[in-house]
Enzyme design. Sequence first.
Site, PDB file in Angstrom:
ATOM      1  N   ASP A  67     -13.618 114.737-111.997  1.00 50.90           N
ATOM      2  CA  ASP A  67     -12.892 115.515-110.991  1.00 50.90           C
ATOM      3  C   ASP A  67     -11.655 116.215-111.554  1.00 50.90           C
ATOM      4  O   ASP A  67     -11.251 115.965-112.697  1.00 50.90           O
ATOM      5  CB  ASP A  67     -12.497 114.605-109.817  1.00 50.90           C
ATOM      6  CG  ASP A  67     -11.867 113.284-110.277  1.00 50.90           C
ATOM      7  OD1 ASP A  67     -11.514 113.159-111.453  1.00 50.90           O
ATOM      8  OD2 ASP A  67     -11.732 112.373-109.436  1.00 50.90           O
ATOM      9  N   ASP A 136      -9.192 103.143-101.065  1.00 55.84           N
ATOM     10  CA  ASP A 136     -10.034 103.399 -99.889  1.00 55.84           C
ATOM     11  C   ASP A 136     -11.522 103.437-100.270  1.00 55.84           C
ATOM     12  O   ASP A 136     -12.364 103.843 -99.482  1.00 55.84           O
ATOM     13  CB  ASP A 136      -9.619 104.705 -99.194  1.00 55.84           C
ATOM     14  CG  ASP A 136      -9.724 105.928-100.106  1.00 55.84           C
ATOM     15  OD1 ASP A 136     -10.166 105.781-101.266  1.00 55.84           O
ATOM     16  OD2 ASP A 136      -9.366 107.036 -99.656  1.00 55.84           O
ATOM     17  N   HIS A 138     -12.794 105.260-102.789  1.00 56.77           N
ATOM     18  CA  HIS A 138     -13.305 106.518-103.351  1.00 56.77           C
ATOM     19  C   HIS A 138     -13.687 106.349-104.813  1.00 56.77           C
ATOM     20  O   HIS A 138     -13.086 105.569-105.544  1.00 56.77           O
ATOM     21  CB  HIS A 138     -12.338 107.693-103.130  1.00 56.77           C
ATOM     22  CG  HIS A 138     -11.072 107.680-103.912  1.00 56.77           C
ATOM     23  ND1 HIS A 138      -9.830 107.533-103.330  1.00 56.77           N
ATOM     24  CD2 HIS A 138     -10.826 107.835-105.232  1.00 56.77           C
ATOM     25  CE1 HIS A 138      -8.901 107.598-104.252  1.00 56.77           C
ATOM     26  NE2 HIS A 138      -9.472 107.775-105.425  1.00 56.77           N
ATOM     27  N   GLU A 143     -14.079 110.925-101.097  1.00 53.45           N
ATOM     28  CA  GLU A 143     -13.299 110.165-100.123  1.00 53.45           C
ATOM     29  C   GLU A 143     -14.196 109.643 -98.998  1.00 53.45           C
ATOM     30  O   GLU A 143     -15.290 110.186 -98.779  1.00 53.45           O
ATOM     31  CB  GLU A 143     -12.235 111.088 -99.507  1.00 53.45           C
ATOM     32  CG  GLU A 143     -11.148 111.544-100.478  1.00 53.45           C
ATOM     33  CD  GLU A 143     -10.041 110.498-100.665  1.00 53.45           C
ATOM     34  OE1 GLU A 143     -10.317 109.289-100.575  1.00 53.45           O
ATOM     35  OE2 GLU A 143      -8.897 110.904-100.923  1.00 53.45           O
TER      36      GLU A 143
END
Length: 236
Positions: A67, A136, A138, A143
């Site tokens: 990313d 979370d 990810h 996400e």
Amino acid sequence: MKFITVETYDELSRKAADLIASQIIMKPRCVLGLATGSSPVGTYKKLIEKCGEGDLDFSTVTSVNLDEYVGLDGTCDQSYRYFMNDNLFNHVNIDKDKTFVPGGCAEDLDAEGEAYDKLIEDLGGIDLQLLGIGLDGHIGFNEPDEVFVKGTHVVDLHESTIKANARFFANEDEVPKKAITMGMGAIMNAKKVLLVANGEAKWDILQKSFYGPITPEVPASILQLHPDVTVIYSKK
Ligand code: GLP
């Protein structure tokens, strides 16, 4: 899935580097999927040591990163391209022309995503994908969502991710709000997945991801469907 718990971050980093080194030794022309974040930094240090000692040769390796922040180019020291150069590529004998990171400054980000997936496909897919995990759940910057997104795509970063990543910026306002990330397709097509996580704060999300329901609300839970996943966790 193999879930390996070790005592220290050093041990985690050594084991992860050994697995990546084995991949390179077994297939010198391999494609490594690489990750940023603080979790893999120790692994990269161990790989640099192995390369410096003459035990590892990156000259025929290709890498594709997960990313990049939208709007940051490689000259910006918070970009993931800069991170990879600084933490690995500048210190091993990899050919930089064979290291790929999605272009966060591309004019047409959708076209960039499509081209990135095509690149990975043309390379024959990823042999080993290294991952960290966000608090979370990810992976890359996939996400929590209502769906698992297959291709490389642009995402709005969640508030908790922006907060967590603010430590790398002067303040929270400077953290980009968008990123471009490899989707679940390329990650799930990788022949092997190696996820590293350290610190007690990651324990709960690891339990949810690997032993809870498979749901896009916990993106890493999709890895339960992957045939060859190794998780290395250290408490410290
Ligand atoms: C970022 C990256 C992820 C990484 C995550 C966790 O959001 N895009 O690929 O896994 O941070 O980072 P850390 O390892 O610093 O906890």
